[in-house]
Design a protein around this motif. Structure first.
Motif, mmCIF file in Angstrom:
data_model
loop_
_atom_site.group_PDB
_atom_site.id
_atom_site.type_symbol
_atom_site.label_atom_id
_atom_site.label_comp_id
_atom_site.label_asym_id
_atom_site.label_seq_id
_atom_site.Cartn_x
_atom_site.Cartn_y
_atom_site.Cartn_z
ATOM 1 N N PHE A 76 14.138 -62.169 10.842
ATOM 2 C CA PHE A 76 13.550 -60.886 10.445
ATOM 3 C C PHE A 76 14.481 -60.148 9.483
ATOM 4 O O PHE A 76 15.057 -59.113 9.820
ATOM 5 C CB PHE A 76 13.276 -60.041 11.693
ATOM 6 N N PRO A 77 14.627 -60.672 8.269
ATOM 7 C CA PRO A 77 15.614 -60.121 7.327
ATOM 8 C C PRO A 77 15.306 -58.716 6.828
ATOM 9 O O PRO A 77 16.198 -58.037 6.327
ATOM 10 C CB PRO A 77 15.605 -61.129 6.176
ATOM 11 N N THR A 78 14.066 -58.248 6.964
ATOM 12 C CA THR A 78 13.715 -56.917 6.459
ATOM 13 C C THR A 78 13.981 -55.813 7.477
ATOM 14 O O THR A 78 13.816 -54.630 7.164
ATOM 15 C CB THR A 78 12.235 -56.853 6.043
ATOM 16 N N VAL A 79 14.382 -56.190 8.688
ATOM 17 C CA VAL A 79 14.600 -55.211 9.753
ATOM 18 C C VAL A 79 16.080 -55.179 10.111
ATOM 19 O O VAL A 79 16.668 -56.212 10.419
ATOM 20 C CB VAL A 79 13.772 -55.546 11.010
ATOM 21 N N LYS A 80 16.667 -53.991 10.072
ATOM 22 C CA LYS A 80 18.072 -53.831 10.460
ATOM 23 C C LYS A 80 18.125 -53.306 11.885
ATOM 24 O O LYS A 80 17.608 -52.220 12.188
ATOM 25 C CB LYS A 80 18.781 -52.842 9.529
ATOM 26 N N VAL A 81 18.758 -54.069 12.761
ATOM 27 C CA VAL A 81 18.923 -53.662 14.157
ATOM 28 C C VAL A 81 20.275 -52.977 14.314
ATOM 29 O O VAL A 81 21.298 -53.481 13.835
ATOM 30 C CB VAL A 81 18.829 -54.867 15.110
ATOM 31 N N THR A 82 20.273 -51.825 14.969
ATOM 32 C CA THR A 82 21.529 -51.139 15.255
ATOM 33 C C THR A 82 21.682 -50.947 16.756
ATOM 34 O O THR A 82 20.694 -50.895 17.493
ATOM 35 C CB THR A 82 21.618 -49.761 14.562
ATOM 36 N N VAL A 83 22.929 -50.836 17.176
ATOM 37 C CA VAL A 83 23.242 -50.543 18.574
ATOM 38 C C VAL A 83 23.881 -49.162 18.631
ATOM 39 O O VAL A 83 24.625 -48.772 17.740
ATOM 40 C CB VAL A 83 24.168 -51.607 19.182
ATOM 41 N N GLU A 84 23.583 -48.425 19.707
ATOM 42 C CA GLU A 84 24.024 -47.039 19.826
ATOM 43 C C GLU A 84 24.949 -46.864 21.030
ATOM 44 O O GLU A 84 24.727 -47.470 22.085
ATOM 45 C CB GLU A 84 22.795 -46.144 20.005
ATOM 46 N N ASN A 85 25.968 -46.026 20.846
ATOM 47 C CA ASN A 85 26.774 -45.636 22.005
ATOM 48 C C ASN A 85 25.890 -44.884 22.999
ATOM 49 O O ASN A 85 25.125 -44.013 22.623
ATOM 50 C CB ASN A 85 27.954 -44.762 21.575
ATOM 51 N N GLN A 86 25.974 -45.264 24.251
ATOM 52 C CA GLN A 86 25.065 -44.732 25.258
ATOM 53 C C GLN A 86 25.829 -43.895 26.288
ATOM 54 O O GLN A 86 27.044 -44.040 26.438
ATOM 55 C CB GLN A 86 24.327 -45.886 25.941
ATOM 56 N N PRO A 87 25.151 -43.013 27.014
ATOM 57 C CA PRO A 87 25.831 -42.140 27.981
ATOM 58 C C PRO A 87 26.058 -42.824 29.325
ATOM 59 O O PRO A 87 25.683 -42.325 30.383
ATOM 60 C CB PRO A 87 24.878 -40.950 28.101
ATOM 61 N N THR A 88 26.659 -44.019 29.283
ATOM 62 C CA THR A 88 26.987 -44.785 30.481
ATOM 63 C C THR A 88 28.390 -45.369 30.296
ATOM 64 O O THR A 88 29.021 -45.162 29.256
ATOM 65 C CB THR A 88 25.996 -45.944 30.691
ATOM 66 N N ALA A 89 28.850 -46.128 31.275
ATOM 67 C CA ALA A 89 30.178 -46.736 31.164
ATOM 68 C C ALA A 89 30.291 -47.611 29.919
ATOM 69 O O ALA A 89 31.363 -47.705 29.311
ATOM 70 C CB ALA A 89 30.474 -47.558 32.423
#
Length: 239
Positions: free
Chosen positions: A120-133
């Motif tokens: 899926f080269p047209t979609v950029k996946v990001t990860v987010e800092n979350q309010p957990t450990a």
């Protein structure tokens, strides 16, 4: 600077029964370049019709379209089992950015996700800092370094507010992780409650000024309709 709005801006209306589409229609007068819808705000029964209309509106307004998925990309069992399904959906509706909470990536999970992202080269996946450990600064820093070393093409959504829930200083976190940031979620916080910009405890202005102008900044907190334009202006004046 690219300023966007997350549909959390309309939280009260959506909780009262409005759709995200109805929310987006009220934003046509605002100087934004991107919008972000939230997966948990959709009614599964009407998802296809609503998402089709959102895609059409985004195209008309020349908005870049993002979606926030309320799940970890790297849960304990490895890689989120719905990732391919979500990326297929994103491609269908012209969504260019998909955001997950980070979770805890392992080497095996990172190896497994590479071929999925490549489909899926047209979609950029990001990860987010979350309010957990998993959202502690040391954990996020280690995870992002591992992702970089493994050459996995994931971006990083820096959520300025979530650091408060894990007892971290967002300014220190920004300075530590700045080179990894590809999307910025902006909110001001006081006593773990979101505030209008400048009314909370976050020294957010210097962070925005340090960001690359290519990084989209999303307002992601409830705002009364009469105040939305003023909140956008607070950000654009810094560029």
């Amino acid at each position: 600077m690219k300023v966007g709005l997350n549909t959390a801006v309309c939280a009260s209306k959506i909780e009262a029964g409005s759709s995200q589409l109805e929310c987006l229609k009220t934003w046509q007068e605002f100087p934004v370049t991107a919008v972000e819808v939230r997966g948990e705000y959709f009614n599964p029964a009407t998802f296809t019709a609503e998402m089709t209309a959102i895609q059409q509106l985004a195209q008309t307004m020349h908005w870049q379209l993002f979606i926030s998925i309320p799940a970890e990309l790297f849960p304990a069992q490895g890689v989120n089992s719905h990732l391919q399904e979500v990326l297929t959906m994103a491609t269908k509706y012209g969504i260019t950015g998909v955001k997950y909470s980070l979770g805890t990536p392992t080497s095996s999970a990172l190896a497994a996700i590479k071929p999925v992202l490549a489909e899926f080269p047209t979609v950029k996946v990001t990860v987010e800092n979350q309010p957990t450990a998993a959202g502690q600064l040391t954990a996020v820093q280690h995870a992002l370094q591992t992702i970089k070393e493994e050459r996995v093409p994931l971006g990083f959504t820096f959520d300025a507010g979530n650091w408060y829930w894990v007892g971290e200083d967002p300014v220190k976190a920004f300075d530590t992780l700045a080179s990894s940031i590809t999307v910025f979620h902006l909110k001001d916080i006081h006593n773990r409650e979101t505030q209008m910009l400048g009314m909370g405890d976050c020294n957010w202005q210097p962070l925005i000024q340090k960001l690359s102008t290519t990084v989209p900044v999303f307002l992601e907190y409830a705002i009364a309709p009469k105040d939305v334009k003023a909140e956008i202006t607070k950000v654009t004046l810094l560029s």
